[in-house]
Design an enzyme around this catalytic site. Structure first.
Site, PDB file in Angstrom:
ATOM      1  N   CYS A   9       0.339  -9.291  -6.124  1.00 45.10           N
ATOM      2  CA  CYS A   9       1.487  -9.661  -6.955  1.00 45.10           C
ATOM      3  C   CYS A   9       2.323 -10.723  -6.245  1.00 45.10           C
ATOM      4  CB  CYS A   9       2.341  -8.441  -7.275  1.00 45.10           C
ATOM      5  SG  CYS A   9       3.458  -7.912  -5.941  1.00 45.10           S
ATOM      6  N   CYS A  63      -2.165  -5.876  -2.169  1.00 44.48           N
ATOM      7  CA  CYS A  63      -1.635  -6.286  -3.478  1.00 44.48           C
ATOM      8  C   CYS A  63      -1.567  -7.803  -3.598  1.00 44.48           C
ATOM      9  CB  CYS A  63      -0.248  -5.680  -3.672  1.00 44.48           C
ATOM     10  SG  CYS A  63       0.498  -6.049  -5.277  1.00 44.48           S
ATOM     11  N   ASP A  66       2.906   4.729 -21.463  1.00 42.32           N
ATOM     12  CA  ASP A  66       4.128   3.988 -21.171  1.00 42.32           C
ATOM     13  C   ASP A  66       5.024   4.870 -20.333  1.00 42.32           C
ATOM     14  OD1 ASP A  66       6.954   4.699 -22.795  1.00 42.32           O
ATOM     15  OD2 ASP A  66       5.162   5.698 -23.561  1.00 42.32           O
ATOM     16  N   ASP A  75       8.994   2.514 -30.408  1.00 40.88           N
ATOM     17  CA  ASP A  75       9.149   3.948 -30.623  1.00 40.88           C
ATOM     18  C   ASP A  75      10.015   4.171 -31.853  1.00 40.88           C
ATOM     19  OD1 ASP A  75      11.733   3.409 -29.830  1.00 40.88           O
ATOM     20  OD2 ASP A  75      11.568   4.399 -27.897  1.00 40.88           O
ATOM     21  N   CYS A  94       4.183  -9.545  -3.080  1.00 38.10           N
ATOM     22  CA  CYS A  94       3.355  -9.267  -1.906  1.00 38.10           C
ATOM     23  C   CYS A  94       2.544 -10.470  -1.431  1.00 38.10           C
ATOM     24  CB  CYS A  94       2.392  -8.113  -2.199  1.00 38.10           C
ATOM     25  SG  CYS A  94       3.192  -6.506  -2.395  1.00 38.10           S
ATOM     26  N   HIS A 130       6.443  -6.048  -8.475  1.00 40.05           N
ATOM     27  CA  HIS A 130       5.413  -5.342  -7.709  1.00 40.05           C
ATOM     28  C   HIS A 130       4.971  -4.056  -8.402  1.00 40.05           C
ATOM     29  CE1 HIS A 130       3.168  -3.397  -4.539  1.00 40.05           C
ATOM     30  NE2 HIS A 130       3.899  -2.321  -4.777  1.00 40.05           N
TER      31      HIS A 130
END
Length: 390
Positions: free
Chosen positions: A312, A310, A272, A92, A315, A354
């Protein structure tokens, strides 16, 4: 270098599927970009970002200028080598951080004078300085310096006149940013930023003038700055699809999972937001079936993972097999609740993994739905599942 290829569009909305080629790699869009303010996505190893499918991350020009500083960054040849990230990076401009300093800064046509929040030194940022910093950082996508138009000014809603003054200065700063990039012979891609507050006519003026400047890509800024959700959605519905179809479109600082899916429907390619990482550290987790607050006492004895669907690490563990498919290697809600109550750093590390995985996987599912012409059905199913509740 920037090349954008439009692969497919959704006939029932402004949603689109694309491919963005940058100096450090190819990005499939629509995409969510994790925020790495100080050269790191908080609490996440770079390898984990790779594993969860992050294609591009953000760096913060203002904070990296403060620390570690440009002298150190130059010795590494830029941010990629410094933080050991070999995929694309967007930086940015520093405009939002300067804006957020409030009384500590003074904005003039030339730029912004402010006191360093690190040591109090008097500093100055202009469009030229921002481009010089981002050139040292060597980010794949560079943002023009703009003035973030606030929703409220000195206790009252920002008037159209005030928003116009801000928007027109951002346009002049866009010209200066572009000229400085050319002077520096920076080969990376500069994005112009559409401003105008909550006034659609100003948004239209800003958009048209930026398009005439022919930037490689465009962003919609000045949202998520305190305005009611309906007004943010109004800007989102009005602006992105009016930007050139052959160039990438970026909605800055947005937002919830629902915002992302609706943003895609409005023609946005890139998002974002600090929400997935910040909320994770504060115990709020995003799941397919709604949001979950891990600090609630009802999770104290719960053997289920955060999200049974999930895959991930939090999880599903290293097996990558979701609970619903018979996986049992992930961490339980009871364990994550315990870590949070004890203040153990592993807790926010796992919940951050997660939340980011959820956001990145959501964008992957959006892309897959667009690939097979099923975005409308996906959008309806997503809303129904999120409304169901955990």
């Amino acid at each position: 270098m920037l090349q954008f290829e439009l692969l497919t569009t959704d006939p029932a909305s402004h949603a689109r599927r694309g491919q963005l080629t940058l100096n450090h790699g190819v990005v499939q869009t629509p995409i969510f970009m994790p925020v790495g303010t100080y050269g790191t996505v908080k609490g996440v190893m770079p390898r984990s970002l790779h594993d969860m499918g992050a294609q591009i991350i953000l760096g913060n020009t203002f904070h990296l200028w403060m620390r570690p500083g440009l002298d150190i960054m130059k010795t590494f040849g830029g941010l990629h080598a410094f933080e050991k990230w070999d995929k694309p990076i967007l930086t940015d401009s520093g405009g939002f951080q300067v804006w957020s300093l409030g009384a500590m800064r003074k904005i003039t046509e030339e730029g912004v004078t402010f006191a360093s929040p690190v040591n109090g030194d008097k500093l100055f940022m202009s469009p030229e300085v921002s481009m010089q910093i981002q050139t040292v950082l060597n980010s794949d996508i560079v943002m023009q310096l703009d003035e973030c138009t606030p929703y409220e000014t000195k206790g009252h809603l920002t008037t159209e006149r005030e928003a116009r003054t801000s928007m027109e200065m951002s346009l002049r700063w866009a010209v200066r940013s572009k000229n400085e990039m050319e002077r520096l012979q920076n080969p990376n891609a500069l994005f112009g930023i559409v401003q105008g507050g909550m006034y659609l006519n100003l948004r239209e003026e800003s958009l048209q003038q930026l398009v005439e400047m022919d930037f490689p890509g465009y962003a919609v800024g000045g949202v998520s700055v305190g305005e009611p959700k309906e007004e943010m959605l109004g800007i989102m519905a009005h602006t992105p699809h009016r930007l050139p179809a052959h160039k990438p479109r970026y909605l800055m600082g947005v937002g919830t999972p629902e915002d992302l899916v609706e943003g895609v429907a409005c023609g946005v390619d890139m998002f974002d937001c600090v929400m997935p990482t910040r909320n994770a550290r504060n115990g709020t987790l995003f799941t397919r079936y709604g949001d979950l607050k891990i600090r609630n006492a009802r999770h104290k004895t719960d053997h289920q993972p955060l999200d049974t669907s999930c895959t991930c690490y939090a999880c599903a563990g290293s097996s990558g097999v979701a609970w619903e498919q018979g996986g049992r290697e992930g961490f339980s809600r009871a364990y994550l609740h315990h870590l949070d109550r004890c203040g153990e750093m592993l807790g926010p590390m796992l919940t951050t993994v997660h939340n980011l995985h959820y956001y990145l996987n959501l964008m992957r599912e959006v892309r897959e739905a667009l690939d097979v012409g099923q975005f409308a059905a996906f959008r309806a199913r997503f809303k129904a599942e999120r409304a169901r509740g955990v």
